[in-house]
Design a protein around this motif. Structure first.
Motif, PDB file in Angstrom:
ATOM      1  N   LEU A 125       5.453  38.553  32.099  1.00 43.70           N
ATOM      2  CA  LEU A 125       4.888  37.976  30.879  1.00 43.70           C
ATOM      3  C   LEU A 125       5.071  38.916  29.694  1.00 43.70           C
ATOM      4  N   VAL A 126       4.830  40.204  29.907  1.00 43.88           N
ATOM      5  CA  VAL A 126       4.958  41.172  28.810  1.00 43.88           C
ATOM      6  C   VAL A 126       6.381  41.167  28.260  1.00 43.88           C
ATOM      7  N   GLU A 127       7.360  41.058  29.146  1.00 39.60           N
ATOM      8  CA  GLU A 127       8.758  41.125  28.729  1.00 39.60           C
ATOM      9  C   GLU A 127       9.251  39.822  28.117  1.00 39.60           C
ATOM     10  N   THR A 128       8.815  38.678  28.646  1.00 38.18           N
ATOM     11  CA  THR A 128       9.399  37.389  28.227  1.00 38.18           C
ATOM     12  C   THR A 128       8.634  36.711  27.095  1.00 38.18           C
ATOM     13  N   VAL A 129       7.446  37.206  26.751  1.00 36.51           N
ATOM     14  CA  VAL A 129       6.678  36.652  25.624  1.00 36.51           C
ATOM     15  C   VAL A 129       6.514  37.776  24.605  1.00 36.51           C
ATOM     16  N   PRO A 130       7.476  37.948  23.705  1.00 31.07           N
ATOM     17  CA  PRO A 130       7.517  39.135  22.844  1.00 31.07           C
ATOM     18  C   PRO A 130       6.690  39.004  21.568  1.00 31.07           C
ATOM     19  N   THR A 189       0.830  -1.210   0.000  1.00 28.12           N
ATOM     20  CA  THR A 189       0.000   0.000   0.000  1.00 28.12           C
ATOM     21  C   THR A 189       0.861   1.254   0.000  1.00 28.12           C
ATOM     22  N   PRO A 190       1.141   1.841  -1.133  1.00 28.87           N
ATOM     23  CA  PRO A 190       1.774   3.163  -1.153  1.00 28.87           C
ATOM     24  C   PRO A 190       0.731   4.248  -0.909  1.00 28.87           C
ATOM     25  N   TYR A 191       1.173   5.360  -0.325  1.00 26.07           N
ATOM     26  CA  TYR A 191       0.231   6.440  -0.042  1.00 26.07           C
ATOM     27  C   TYR A 191       0.947   7.785  -0.078  1.00 26.07           C
ATOM     28  N   LEU A 192       0.149   8.807  -0.314  1.00 27.26           N
ATOM     29  CA  LEU A 192       0.582  10.203  -0.289  1.00 27.26           C
ATOM     30  C   LEU A 192      -0.296  10.922   0.726  1.00 27.26           C
ATOM     31  N   ARG A 193       0.322  11.776   1.553  1.00 21.47           N
ATOM     32  CA  ARG A 193      -0.419  12.421   2.631  1.00 21.47           C
ATOM     33  C   ARG A 193       0.008  13.888   2.711  1.00 21.47           C
ATOM     34  N   LYS A 194      -0.974  14.777   2.915  1.00 16.99           N
ATOM     35  CA  LYS A 194      -0.670  16.205   3.029  1.00 16.99           C
ATOM     36  C   LYS A 194      -1.657  16.850   3.985  1.00 16.99           C
ATOM     37  N   GLN A 195      -1.145  17.682   4.900  1.00 21.39           N
ATOM     38  CA  GLN A 195      -1.995  18.376   5.867  1.00 21.39           C
ATOM     39  C   GLN A 195      -1.478  19.781   6.120  1.00 21.39           C
ATOM     40  N   SER A 196      -2.395  20.652   6.510  1.00 19.98           N
ATOM     41  CA  SER A 196      -2.013  21.984   6.971  1.00 19.98           C
ATOM     42  C   SER A 196      -3.022  22.435   8.015  1.00 19.98           C
ATOM     43  N   MET A 197      -2.566  23.260   8.948  1.00 21.67           N
ATOM     44  CA  MET A 197      -3.460  23.731  10.004  1.00 21.67           C
ATOM     45  C   MET A 197      -2.962  25.060  10.548  1.00 21.67           C
ATOM     46  N   ASP A 198      -3.886  25.997  10.740  1.00 18.69           N
ATOM     47  CA  ASP A 198      -3.630  27.261  11.423  1.00 18.69           C
ATOM     48  C   ASP A 198      -4.567  27.329  12.618  1.00 18.69           C
ATOM     49  N   PHE A 199      -4.042  27.731  13.780  1.00 17.02           N
ATOM     50  CA  PHE A 199      -4.942  27.922  14.909  1.00 17.02           C
ATOM     51  C   PHE A 199      -4.368  28.899  15.920  1.00 17.02           C
ATOM     52  N   ARG A 200      -5.289  29.564  16.600  1.00 12.72           N
ATOM     53  CA  ARG A 200      -4.928  30.514  17.628  1.00 12.72           C
ATOM     54  C   ARG A 200      -4.699  29.771  18.933  1.00 12.72           C
ATOM     55  N   MET A 201      -3.510  29.930  19.505  1.00  7.25           N
ATOM     56  CA  MET A 201      -3.165  29.251  20.753  1.00  7.25           C
ATOM     57  C   MET A 201      -3.653  30.104  21.927  1.00  7.25           C
ATOM     58  N   HIS A 202      -4.966  30.124  22.110  1.00  2.00           N
ATOM     59  CA  HIS A 202      -5.608  31.016  23.067  1.00  2.00           C
ATOM     60  C   HIS A 202      -5.283  30.662  24.513  1.00  2.00           C
ATOM     61  N   PHE A 203      -4.728  29.469  24.730  1.00  2.00           N
ATOM     62  CA  PHE A 203      -4.418  28.987  26.068  1.00  2.00           C
ATOM     63  C   PHE A 203      -3.021  29.401  26.533  1.00  2.00           C
ATOM     64  N   LEU A 204      -2.256  30.132  25.682  1.00  2.00           N
ATOM     65  CA  LEU A 204      -0.906  30.569  26.026  1.00  2.00           C
ATOM     66  C   LEU A 204      -0.863  32.085  26.211  1.00  2.00           C
ATOM     67  N   PRO A 205       0.069  32.588  27.026  1.00  2.00           N
ATOM     68  CA  PRO A 205       0.230  34.040  27.132  1.00  2.00           C
ATOM     69  C   PRO A 205       0.523  34.643  25.766  1.00  2.00           C
ATOM     70  N   GLY A 206      -0.118  35.762  25.472  1.00  2.00           N
ATOM     71  CA  GLY A 206       0.082  36.414  24.191  1.00  2.00           C
ATOM     72  C   GLY A 206      -0.761  35.865  23.068  1.00  2.00           C
ATOM     73  N   LYS A 207      -1.372  34.700  23.276  1.00  2.00           N
ATOM     74  CA  LYS A 207      -2.262  34.062  22.297  1.00  2.00           C
ATOM     75  C   LYS A 207      -1.659  34.046  20.891  1.00  2.00           C
ATOM     76  N   PRO A 208      -0.493  33.403  20.730  1.00  2.00           N
ATOM     77  CA  PRO A 208       0.162  33.386  19.423  1.00  2.00           C
ATOM     78  C   PRO A 208      -0.616  32.558  18.397  1.00  2.00           C
ATOM     79  N   LEU A 209      -0.227  32.729  17.143  1.00  2.00           N
ATOM     80  CA  LEU A 209      -0.795  31.964  16.038  1.00  2.00           C
ATOM     81  C   LEU A 209       0.209  30.893  15.631  1.00  2.00           C
ATOM     82  N   GLU A 210      -0.284  29.668  15.436  1.00  2.00           N
ATOM     83  CA  GLU A 210       0.566  28.595  14.927  1.00  2.00           C
ATOM     84  C   GLU A 210       0.110  28.210  13.532  1.00  2.00           C
TER      85      GLU A 210
END
Length: 693
Positions: A368-373, A297-318
């Motif tokens: 937090l303000v200083e260490t999460v830029p 069984t050969p296969y090809l796989r592709k994925q992408s995802m964007d999400f807001r990390m609302h549970f972290l200080p600064g709420k970065p985007l991944e």
């Protein structure tokens, strides 16, 4: 950011698409004996010679439930304790506590049609939303280490969504409509052309949700083509999924889920998740009259995802993505009337990338303000290569069956850091208070080698009773994020593979009224990865998992039947680690209920009308490793009725949370927020109409 093009590898998949085995569930051989292909093998077999006990959720059950979230169906498996988050998110558990945080992802292998949804080093804790469980033929679950066949990440087991073979003349059209803006359209249609066939399996889901500013838009489709000749066949499949989700986060405060206004609120209206996935595979299967059977069984796989990390200080985007190719293979050869051997080799090449960045200043304390830029926190590529040969020898005579198997696996990572190494801002300037929160290691290569032996034995005591037992070793290499997504002063994550040794005995059998399975297990995990008090990723952890599981399907009368799945388990920390002033050694692992049961009572009024009452129970559990805080557990009742208007038209009505209980799908505790919860939905209904085409 991916550096190595995959065009040549895509060509390899296309050229080798003649190498596969169909996922059609049943195959009638020349001798007239029906062979069944299950998650425990890639070969059609008369019976399971690999020694795995497979729990299966049937298409009939899936249709009756028509779940809004796959967790609702996994409740039917003893030992599974999946906790639903918001939208399509969840945290998994299978003979384990709920897996979360560093070391949690990758503990359970998730697959569709036997192909892992994610590459071995690039798991996502929510990855089952990329499988088409809503329109599955069945969902199969293997419990305990299954690394001899599946390799890395199958350390607690495998959840495999099996999609239907739509290349025959059957079809379905259905609509589900429910409370809080839920709706789903389903469509399935196939065309049998004799030695070939084509088909489609699709669903579209819309859910505006119970909580403020939440919602799910999701589309999934499976396409399939079948071609067969003589004793060989080729089945090619394509899966595409898309998710656009507005996410509601935790609510905070002790037992806040009991307050309906708080339960409905959303403190994170900015949170979202957008994800897409694509898989193309082609299975070739051939067999002789009885000497051998082969699948590739050969296969090809592709994925992408964007999400807001609302549970972290600064709420970065991944933003993360991966693409790759691989092959699964298995040859079963009959050496004699009593001996057979299975051999195979699996290989995979994956290119992954991850970008985490923040556009606005962090809110909170000066620290937090200083260490999460503002700016980029991580920006890296990882190319991973996996090669894994395996073999198993099976002896079967009279009432005894013995199986001895092993797998060797090599995982190689080639990591490229696209930023300045260290714990600086993205422009190279330093943060105050000793440095920035996020740390980026220098570009590097890492290789992991693992060996997984397995032994199983079974004894057919009578036509109705079989005893079985075994010992197996599971493993998983560190995930890419555990190696390269570091914090504070850590510059290198010196991690080994997580290993688990599992012992299991049990009995399964049939009665005149039904069937049952009773299992007892003990699994010790070593080199467990976690984040210590210095925020370093380390793996000197050790945990112990012990439990007993019972599954019963019993007919009480001609019209009344009972289905039960329950587990009693104890999951404990075995390593010494101070959290505050508490050494957690010997403590119960957080989010590990001792008792979980699911009981369904079904009554058949007539050939046309069937009803079902379901009772789900989750016992009290600790929400922190110190065992100082806990969730009280809950009982839920669900009711369903099915009315067949004709042989082709069916009506379904469902009431979830019949008694309108205030409960938490997930309870958690952190030193920053205190108690926090994902609240469960109040009483809600769903009506469905299904038409056989």
């Amino acid at each position: 950011m991916i550096q190595t093009p995959l065009s040549s590898l895509v060509a390899v998949v296309v050229l080798t698409s003649v190498l596969t085995i169909p996922t059609h569930a049943k195959s009638i051989m020349k001798d007239g004996i029906e062979r069944i292909e299950t998650t425990s093998s890639r070969i059609h077999r008369m019976n399971d010679t690999n020694g795995y006990v497979v729990s299966s959720i049937s298409e009939e059950t899936l249709s009756r439930v028509s779940f809004q979230h796959i967790q609702e169906s996994l409740n039917y498996v003893a030992g599974a304790g999946v906790q639903r988050g918001n939208g399509q998110e969840y945290l998994p558990a299978l003979r384990s506590p709920v897996l979360t945080g560093a070391g949690g992802c990758g503990g359970i292998l998730a697959a569709e049609d036997g192909i892992p949804l994610r590459a071995a080093g690039f798991c996502n804790i929510n990855e089952l939303f990329e499988a088409h469980g809503e329109m599955a033929q069945r969902i199969e679950v293997l419990k305990g280490p299954v690394s001899a066949l599946y390799g890395a990440n199958a350390i607690h087991g495998v959840i495999n969504v099996v999609t239907p073979d739509t290349t025959y003349d059957d079809g379905l059209a259905a609509i589900d409509v429910g409370s809080y803006g839920f709706s789903r359209l389903k469509f399935r249609k196939g065309k049998d052309l004799g030695n070939s066939g084509i088909g489609i399996n699709a669903s579209v889901t819309r859910d505006t949700g119970y909580r403020d500013n939440e919602g799910v838009d999701q589309e999934k489709v499976n396409l399939r083509h079948r071609f067969a000749w003589a004793k060989s066949s080729i089945t090619t499949g394509f899966t595409y999924t898309h998710l656009n989700q507005d996410t509601a986060g935790y609510i905070e405060g002790f037992e806040s889920y009991k307050n309906k206004a708080l339960a409905q609120s959303n403190l994170n209206p900015e949170a979202f998740r957008k994800a897409s996935s694509m898989r193309l595979w082609s299975k070739y299967k051939t067999q002789s009259d009885g000497n051998y059977a082969l699948s590739i069984t050969p296969y090809l796989r592709k994925q992408s995802m964007d999400f807001r990390m609302h549970f972290l200080p600064g709420k970065p985007l991944e933003e993360n993505a991966q693409q790759g190719v691989g092959v699964l293979s298995q040859l079963n050869y009959v050496l004699s009337p009593t001996f057979s051997i299975d051999v195979g080799i699996d290989a995979e090449y994956t290119e992954g990338e991850l970008l985490q960045y923040q556009t606005g200043e962090t809110e909170g304390s000066a620290f937090l303000v200083e260490t999460v830029p503002v700016g980029e926190h991580y920006n890296y590529d990882v190319n991973a290569t996996l090669v894994a040969p395996f073999t198993a020898l099976t002896w079967h005579q009279d009432d005894w069956k013995l199986s001895l198997g092993a797998r060797y696996e090599q995982m190689h990572y080639d990591y490229t850091n696209n930023m300045i190494a260290g714990r600086t801002r993205d422009d190279g300037t330093t943060c105050g208070f000793g440095g920035c929160r996020y740390s980026r290691p220098e570009s590097a290569e890492n290789t992991f080698h693992n060996f997984s032996p397995k032994f199983n034995a079974s004894y057919q005591y009578s036509d109705q009773v079989q005893f079985y037992g075994g010992v197996s070793r599971g493993y998983r290499a560190p995930q890419a994020t555990e190696l390269y997504r570091l914090q504070r002063e850590q510059q290198v994550a010196d991690l080994d593979s997580v290993t688990a040794t599992n012992y299991e005995v049990g009995v399964k059998g049939k009665t005149q009224q039904g069937r049952y399975v009773l299992s007892l297990y003990r699994m010790l995990k070593e080199n467990v990865i976690y984040r210590n008090s210095d925020f370093f990723n380390v793996n000197d952890g050790e945990t112990l998992h012990q439990g007993v599981e019972l599954t019963v399907n019993h007919g009480l009368s001609d019209k009344l039947s009972l289905d039960f799945a329950g587990t009693y388990a104890r999951h404990t920390y075995e390593h010494s680690q101070l959290l505050g002033e508490v050494d957690i050694q010997g403590n119960v692992i957080d989010t590990a209920p001792k008792v979980q049961t699911n009981t369904r009572l079904r009554y058949v009024f007539s050939d046309a009308v069937t009803s079902e009452l379901e009772w789900q129970y989750v016992s009290r559990y600790f929400t922190d490793a110190e065992n100082l805080n806990e969730y009280e557990g809950h009982h839920l009742l669900h009711a369903r009725i099915h009315y067949a208007l004709s042989s082709k038209v069916s009506l379904f009505a469902r009431i979830n949370n019949l008694l309108d209980v205030n409960y938490a799908e997930r309870a958690d505790f952190t030193s920053f927020s205190g108690p926090r919860y994902f609240p469960g939905r109040p009483r809600n209904v769903m009506l469905s109409v299904s038409l056989v085409l």
